[in-house]
Scaffold this motif. Sequence first.
Motif, PDB file in Angstrom:
ATOM      1  N   SER A   4      -1.617   3.003   9.279  1.00 54.53           N
ATOM      2  CA  SER A   4      -1.285   2.666   7.899  1.00 54.53           C
ATOM      3  C   SER A   4      -1.069   3.954   7.127  1.00 54.53           C
ATOM      4  CB  SER A   4      -2.403   1.839   7.241  1.00 54.53           C
ATOM      5  OG  SER A   4      -3.586   2.609   7.111  1.00 54.53           O
ATOM      6  N   ARG A  27      -1.152   5.641   2.928  1.00 49.08           N
ATOM      7  CA  ARG A  27      -1.529   5.438   1.530  1.00 49.08           C
ATOM      8  C   ARG A  27      -1.172   6.706   0.758  1.00 49.08           C
ATOM      9  NH1 ARG A  27      -8.158   5.555   2.231  1.00 49.08           N
ATOM     10  NH2 ARG A  27      -8.295   7.656   3.131  1.00 49.08           N
ATOM     11  N   GLY A  35      -4.185   1.402   3.253  1.00 47.81           N
ATOM     12  CA  GLY A  35      -2.946   0.643   3.258  1.00 47.81           C
ATOM     13  C   GLY A  35      -2.998  -0.473   4.280  1.00 47.81           C
ATOM     14  N   THR A  36      -1.948  -1.302   4.281  1.00 47.84           N
ATOM     15  CA  THR A  36      -1.853  -2.383   5.267  1.00 47.84           C
ATOM     16  C   THR A  36      -1.474  -1.791   6.622  1.00 47.84           C
ATOM     17  OG1 THR A  36      -1.151  -3.926   3.553  1.00 47.84           O
ATOM     18  CG2 THR A  36      -0.697  -4.545   5.838  1.00 47.84           C
ATOM     19  N   GLN A  40       6.997   3.183   7.733  1.00 46.79           N
ATOM     20  CA  GLN A  40       6.183   2.611   6.653  1.00 46.79           C
ATOM     21  C   GLN A  40       6.421   3.329   5.327  1.00 46.79           C
ATOM     22  OE1 GLN A  40       2.029   1.859   7.434  1.00 46.79           O
ATOM     23  NE2 GLN A  40       2.387   1.224   9.550  1.00 46.79           N
ATOM     24  N   ARG A  52       9.854   2.521   3.922  1.00 47.81           N
ATOM     25  CA  ARG A  52       9.913   1.136   3.437  1.00 47.81           C
ATOM     26  C   ARG A  52       9.263   1.009   2.059  1.00 47.81           C
ATOM     27  NH1 ARG A  52      11.126  -3.777   5.431  1.00 47.81           N
ATOM     28  NH2 ARG A  52      10.042  -5.603   4.582  1.00 47.81           N
ATOM     29  N   ILE A  53       8.084   1.637   1.907  1.00 48.00           N
ATOM     30  CA  ILE A  53       7.399   1.567   0.614  1.00 48.00           C
ATOM     31  C   ILE A  53       8.193   2.293  -0.466  1.00 48.00           C
ATOM     32  CG2 ILE A  53       5.302   2.215  -0.640  1.00 48.00           C
ATOM     33  CD1 ILE A  53       3.787   1.928   2.038  1.00 48.00           C
ATOM     34  N   THR A 103       7.376  -3.796   1.018  1.00 45.52           N
ATOM     35  CA  THR A 103       5.935  -3.887   1.280  1.00 45.52           C
ATOM     36  C   THR A 103       5.698  -3.910   2.780  1.00 45.52           C
ATOM     37  OG1 THR A 103       6.026  -6.310   1.209  1.00 45.52           O
ATOM     38  CG2 THR A 103       5.486  -5.151  -0.866  1.00 45.52           C
ATOM     39  N   GLU A 126       3.693  -5.605   5.830  1.00 43.92           N
ATOM     40  CA  GLU A 126       2.962  -6.798   6.240  1.00 43.92           C
ATOM     41  C   GLU A 126       2.200  -6.498   7.522  1.00 43.92           C
ATOM     42  OE1 GLU A 126       5.653 -10.027   6.612  1.00 43.92           O
ATOM     43  OE2 GLU A 126       6.213 -10.029   4.481  1.00 43.92           O
TER      44      GLU A 126
END
Length: 494
Positions: A206, A208, A216-217, A241, A244-245, A250, A252
């Motif tokens: 993940s 953050r 984070g997810t 990731q 994408r953010i 988001t 998933e």
Amino acid sequence: MALLDNWEVVIGLETHAQLATQSKIFSGAATAFGAAPNAQACAVDIALPGVLPVLNRKAVECAIRFGLAIGATIAPRSIFARKNYFYPDLPKGYQISQYELPVVQGGALTIRVGQGEGVAEKTVRLTRAHLEEDAGKSLHEDFHGKSGIDLNRAGTPLLEIVTEPDMRSSDEAVAYAKALHALVRWIDICDGNMQEGSFRCDANVSVRRKGDPKLGTRREIKNLNSFRFMQQAIDYEVRWQIERIEDGGTIEQATVLFNPDTGETRAMRSKEDAHDYRYFPDPDLLPLEIAPAWIERVKGEMPELPVAMKARFERDFGLTAYDATTLTASLDMARYFEAVVAAAGRDTAKTCANWVMGDLAARLNRDEKDVAASPVSAAQLGGLVARIADSTISNSIAKKVFDALWNGEGAGRDNAADEIIDKQGMRQITDSGAIEAIIDEVLAANAKSVEEFRAGKEKAFNALVGQAMKATKGKANPQQVNDLLRKKLAAGAA
């Protein structure tokens, strides 16, 4: 601006280590690799009605060994649970695992990240390690558009080792995986064969924003069976990731697979949580109870651990921390080194270390051999080092002897180095009179180099040394040649 300037990567690893037992965790079926499909799946493994599981005692002892090696708590009482899910290679419709009460709890593993002077140590905390059975395997090739099921792996004993989310880069994740791989082999609970599926990792990744305390997810990259693929997969997933953010999307929670051909990860399914598996205690298995006396007996059978051996090498042999760490990278390497020192003499430990980490390691790497399969035995290399130490041969001649040993001369004989030295007339010339006579001839034949040296050109001296060594076919003691040559040149100048 670099991609990671505003982001922090968070990684946790789950590793499945196949335990070194000859039979499965709940049945007597064999675990050998390479059998014909379904040839090693007994009534328990394929879940015929009325069968009952019986726990493999050695699998438990493997878990105890691991717990002792990482300084964990070994639970006096742990429970097996049924992890319910439906898949073609899971004949029971559930996997026997451990959930609320695992056999190994806590512990830590110290890793080294980086190389040379930039190396840094980091401690990775472990959450747990629990016993479970493996599932079978779905085969999708060579079945004319159909899939086949091989249940040979069903019931194979695994130790699932779970870390805290302590790693912050793919480098740290790979360093941890390599350290864990070395440890399970060191304590002899897993052969570590990644190609055969004996050691495989899942990476929970993940990202953050820096300074954000909230995780984070995560997305879980499944079944990474090489360190190179692990690094590539994590690096790709991190970039994916973040991009994408930053593009407004988001993340998933999902399970993803890594495709080594494209270097990309792709989602396989949405990530399940524990409640999706409907865990409950297995009614066919009693709680696992481990008495203190059992733990003490296993502790008495443990090999010296890498950290303790490293400290001993530094203390007893005077090795640097780097040398000691390198030589304790595997138990086979450490034992080989100690055997070389035993054959050569304790006062040669540093020279032994140099040969093991240098010429031997380079040759093993070139020929893709493990130290256990080295054509040069520890006793033979020790005999070679001993001849360097007593000035029987020079380092340059020693390399020629090593080549002969590697190529099989004197195979199986501990004194092979001595045989090769005598057979090929390689003994070093140490007689000062003989060396002086050769130097006199060299000086007489190379008057120009003598003049250049006396004019301050140090390269001329090296040229004279080279001529002297050539005249002796490399057999003269190099230090004696240097000393006597300088003495002669100084006397001539006076």
